[in-house]
Motif scaffolding. Structure first.
Motif, mmCIF file in Angstrom:
data_model
loop_
_atom_site.group_PDB
_atom_site.id
_atom_site.type_symbol
_atom_site.label_atom_id
_atom_site.label_comp_id
_atom_site.label_asym_id
_atom_site.label_seq_id
_atom_site.Cartn_x
_atom_site.Cartn_y
_atom_site.Cartn_z
ATOM 1 N N ASP A 186 -25.670 -8.597 -16.741
ATOM 2 C CA ASP A 186 -24.768 -9.472 -16.539
ATOM 3 C C ASP A 186 -23.307 -9.418 -17.177
ATOM 4 O O ASP A 186 -23.436 -9.073 -18.297
ATOM 5 C CB ASP A 186 -25.260 -11.125 -17.055
ATOM 6 N N GLY A 187 -22.329 -9.638 -16.544
ATOM 7 C CA GLY A 187 -20.967 -9.184 -17.015
ATOM 8 C C GLY A 187 -20.124 -8.991 -15.572
ATOM 9 O O GLY A 187 -20.444 -9.224 -14.533
ATOM 10 N N PRO A 188 -18.826 -8.291 -15.855
ATOM 11 C CA PRO A 188 -18.091 -8.225 -14.756
ATOM 12 C C PRO A 188 -18.719 -7.307 -13.770
ATOM 13 O O PRO A 188 -19.370 -6.467 -14.112
ATOM 14 C CB PRO A 188 -16.909 -7.459 -15.236
ATOM 15 N N PHE A 189 -18.197 -7.695 -12.523
ATOM 16 C CA PHE A 189 -18.798 -6.952 -11.534
ATOM 17 C C PHE A 189 -18.349 -5.549 -11.331
ATOM 18 O O PHE A 189 -16.956 -5.446 -11.461
ATOM 19 C CB PHE A 189 -18.663 -7.752 -10.011
ATOM 20 N N LEU A 190 -18.993 -4.700 -10.641
ATOM 21 C CA LEU A 190 -18.548 -3.207 -10.563
ATOM 22 C C LEU A 190 -18.621 -2.827 -9.244
ATOM 23 O O LEU A 190 -19.890 -2.561 -8.550
ATOM 24 C CB LEU A 190 -18.867 -1.981 -11.606
ATOM 25 N N ILE A 191 -17.720 -2.594 -8.353
ATOM 26 C CA ILE A 191 -17.842 -2.459 -6.817
ATOM 27 C C ILE A 191 -17.617 -0.904 -6.607
ATOM 28 O O ILE A 191 -16.704 -0.490 -6.942
ATOM 29 C CB ILE A 191 -17.008 -3.392 -5.933
ATOM 30 N N ALA A 192 -18.691 -0.602 -5.572
ATOM 31 C CA ALA A 192 -18.566 0.613 -5.111
ATOM 32 C C ALA A 192 -18.492 0.549 -3.677
ATOM 33 O O ALA A 192 -18.838 -0.348 -3.096
ATOM 34 C CB ALA A 192 -19.682 1.614 -5.522
ATOM 35 N N GLY A 193 -18.424 1.681 -2.847
ATOM 36 C CA GLY A 193 -18.123 1.845 -1.469
ATOM 37 C C GLY A 193 -19.597 1.121 -0.780
ATOM 38 O O GLY A 193 -19.704 0.379 0.313
ATOM 39 N N THR A 194 -20.661 1.490 -1.612
ATOM 40 C CA THR A 194 -22.133 1.027 -0.936
ATOM 41 C C THR A 194 -22.142 -0.454 -0.851
ATOM 42 O O THR A 194 -23.148 -1.012 -0.571
ATOM 43 C CB THR A 194 -23.254 1.866 -1.875
ATOM 44 N N HIS A 195 -21.485 -0.912 -1.852
ATOM 45 C CA HIS A 195 -21.299 -2.460 -1.736
ATOM 46 C C HIS A 195 -20.691 -3.370 -0.761
ATOM 47 O O HIS A 195 -20.517 -4.371 -0.752
ATOM 48 C CB HIS A 195 -21.159 -3.151 -3.091
ATOM 49 N N ILE A 196 -20.220 -2.589 0.049
ATOM 50 C CA ILE A 196 -19.480 -3.102 1.159
ATOM 51 C C ILE A 196 -20.387 -2.854 2.598
ATOM 52 O O ILE A 196 -20.650 -1.778 3.075
ATOM 53 C CB ILE A 196 -18.090 -2.323 1.485
ATOM 54 N N ASN A 197 -20.532 -4.212 2.963
ATOM 55 C CA ASN A 197 -21.272 -3.967 4.217
ATOM 56 C C ASN A 197 -20.545 -4.596 5.578
ATOM 57 O O ASN A 197 -20.100 -5.887 5.035
ATOM 58 C CB ASN A 197 -22.740 -4.833 3.991
#
Length: 143
Positions: free
Chosen positions: A9-20
């Motif tokens: 739990d904590g700040p979100f870390l976004i990568a390209g795989t998290h974009i749908n």
């Protein structure tokens, strides 16, 4: 990042795989420590930001329409933030980037390369054609 910097739990870390499609899949994002998040304030996400995958599978684009909590991007992503919404609406830019001009740029970067990469310099060369009146941009959800 080291494995102990990923947390439950904590700040979100976004990568390209998290974009749908054009949406961030928040429930699939990893979380990082508050220390790592605070380390890079220039990539802390805000509503109306655009994020683009720039390494590997390049050209995935998401519009940040909401934030379920503090969020940032990993090194495979590029942040596009308008200094002002006075002359260009970020949603218009989002739709523009899904169009033919940007997709051609992505295709050019993907051909003939072992690991495709989109550089920030490539984005600076991109000419965005938009109605001068921001109200018209907001009325035009697609081209």
């Amino acid at each position: 990042m080291k494995s102990n910097e990923y947390v439950d739990d904590g700040p979100f870390l976004i990568a390209g795989t998290h974009i749908n499609g054009d949406k961030i899949q928040w429930d699939e994002c990893q979380h990082i420590t508050e220390f790592r998040y605070e380390e890079s304030p220039e990539i802390m996400l805000k509503v109306r930001d655009l994020i683009i995958s720039k390494d590997g599978t390049i050209g995935r684009i998401a519009y940040v329409d909401q934030l379920p909590g503090p969020a940032t991007i990993n090194s495979t992503m590029m942040l596009v933030r308008l200094k002002s919404q006075d002359s260009l609406c970020s949603q218009y830019l989002f739709y523009f980037l899904q169009g033919e001009v940007f997709q051609k740029l992505v295709a050019e970067r993907m051909s003939g390369s072992g690991v495709p990469h989109l550089f920030q310099a490539d984005m600076k060369q991109l000419i965005v054609r938009a109605p001068q009146d921001v109200r018209k941009q907001k009325k035009s959800p697609r081209f």
